[in-house]
Enzyme design. Structure first.
Site, PDB file in Angstrom:
ATOM      1  N   ASP A   1      -7.116  -2.425  14.031  1.00  0.00           N
ATOM      2  CA  ASP A   1      -8.505  -2.722  13.643  1.00  0.00           C
ATOM      3  C   ASP A   1      -8.605  -4.036  12.866  1.00  0.00           C
ATOM      4  OD1 ASP A   1      -7.383  -2.065  11.209  1.00  0.00           O
ATOM      5  OD2 ASP A   1      -8.856  -0.527  10.679  1.00  0.00           O
TER       6      ASP A   1
ATOM      7  N   ASP B   1       0.807  -1.221   0.000  1.00  0.00           N
ATOM      8  CA  ASP B   1       0.000   0.000   0.000  1.00  0.00           C
ATOM      9  C   ASP B   1       0.842   1.273   0.000  1.00  0.00           C
ATOM     10  OD1 ASP B   1       0.970  -0.426   2.577  1.00  0.00           O
ATOM     11  OD2 ASP B   1      -0.974  -0.965   3.395  1.00  0.00           O
TER      12      ASP B   1
ATOM     13  N   GLU C   1      -9.544  -1.952   5.473  1.00  0.00           N
ATOM     14  CA  GLU C   1     -10.192  -1.609   6.724  1.00  0.00           C
ATOM     15  C   GLU C   1     -11.453  -2.465   6.904  1.00  0.00           C
ATOM     16  OE1 GLU C   1      -8.112  -0.233   8.295  1.00  0.00           O
ATOM     17  OE2 GLU C   1      -7.711   1.875   7.899  1.00  0.00           O
TER      18      GLU C   1
ATOM     19  N   HIS D   1      -6.849  -4.909  10.180  1.00  0.00           N
ATOM     20  CA  HIS D   1      -6.633  -4.835   8.730  1.00  0.00           C
ATOM     21  C   HIS D   1      -5.356  -5.555   8.293  1.00  0.00           C
ATOM     22  CE1 HIS D   1      -4.404  -0.675   9.141  1.00  0.00           C
ATOM     23  NE2 HIS D   1      -3.553  -1.673   9.302  1.00  0.00           N
TER      24      HIS D   1
END
Ligand code: PGA
Length: 262
Positions: free
Chosen positions: A136, A67, A143, A138
């Site tokens: 979270d 990413d 997400e 991910h």
């Protein structure tokens, strides 16, 4: 999925580096999927050391990172291009033309995402994909509620992620709100996945991802679906795992792991 628990963060990172190094030795033209973040920094330190001391050769490797933030160019100290150059690429014998990171400055982000998918495809796919896990749950910047079939695309960051990474930007207000990320489907296409998770702050979400339901709420749980996924954690991160006895027994008895047990 296999789960390997190591006594310390250092041991977990070293084992991860050894698995990547073994892939590169077996297949000198390996296509490596790479990750950024504090967790994987010591993996790269170990790979650099193996390059210098053992001649680990990256000259034919190709890499694809998971990413990049939208709106940052590669000179920005918090960009993932900058991270990869300073933490790995500048210190090994890789041809930088073979290192790929999504271009967060692309004028046509949709086209950039499609081209990134095509470039992975044209390279023959990813042989081994390194992953971290976010607070979270991910993987990449997929997400919560990301499609488990998603491909490379622009994703809006979760406030949890913004708080997690704000330190790199001098505060949450200065953080980009969007990133280009490989999709969960892109990651699942890799031949092998290795996820590294260390520290007590990740223990709860890690247990959800590994032993909880396979669900879009925790995209790291998609690794349960992968044919060849290995999760490496340190003791602090293993705190909430229930099937620990089996994980340890399996690592200590499987012939495949013999060269990695020290
Ligand atoms: P970290 O990030 O290694 O900096 O905790 C991991 C991630 O968010 O994927």
């Amino acid at each position: 999925m296999e789960v390997i628990i190591q006594p310390t963060r250092e041991a977990a990172a070293l084992l991860t580096a050894k698995i990547i190094a073994a892939e590169v030795r077996k297949n000198p033209a390996a296509v490596l999927g790479l990750a950024t973040g504090a967790t994987v920094e010591p993996v790269y330190t170990n790979l650099i050391e193996m390059h210098h001391k053992e001649g680990l050769d990256f000259s034919l490797c190709k890499t694809f990172n998971l990413d990049e933030y939208v709106g940052l160019n590669g000179d920005h100290p918090a960009s993932y291009r900058y991270f990869m150059n300073t933490h790995l690429f500048d210190h090994i014998n890789i041809d930088k033309r073979n290192t790929h990171i999504p271009n967060g400055m692309a004028s046509d982000l949709k086209a950039e995402c499609l081209e990134y998918e095509e470039a992975i495809w044209n390279a023959g796919g990813i042989d081994i994909q390194l992953l971290g896990i976010g607070l979270d749950g991910h993987i990449g910047f997929n997400e919560p509620m990301s499609s488990l079939q998603s491909r490379t695309r622009v994703k809006q960051l979760n406030p949890i992620t913004i708080r997690q990474n704000a330190g790199y930007f001098g505060g949450p207000d200065k953080m980009p709100r969007r990133a280009i990320t490989m999709g969960v489907g892109t990651i699942l296409d890799s031949q092998r996945c290795i996820m590294l998770a260390t520290g007590a702050s990740k223990a709860e979400i890690l247990a959800e991802a590994i032993e909880g339901p396979f669900c879009a709420k925790v995209t790291a749980s998609a690794l349960q679906w992968h044919r060849h996924a290995v999760v490496i954690v340190d003791e602090n991160c293993a705190l909430h795992l229930k099937n620990r006895e089996y994980y340890d027994w399996s690592f200590n008895h499987q012939p495949e792991w013999a060269p990695f047990r020290t």
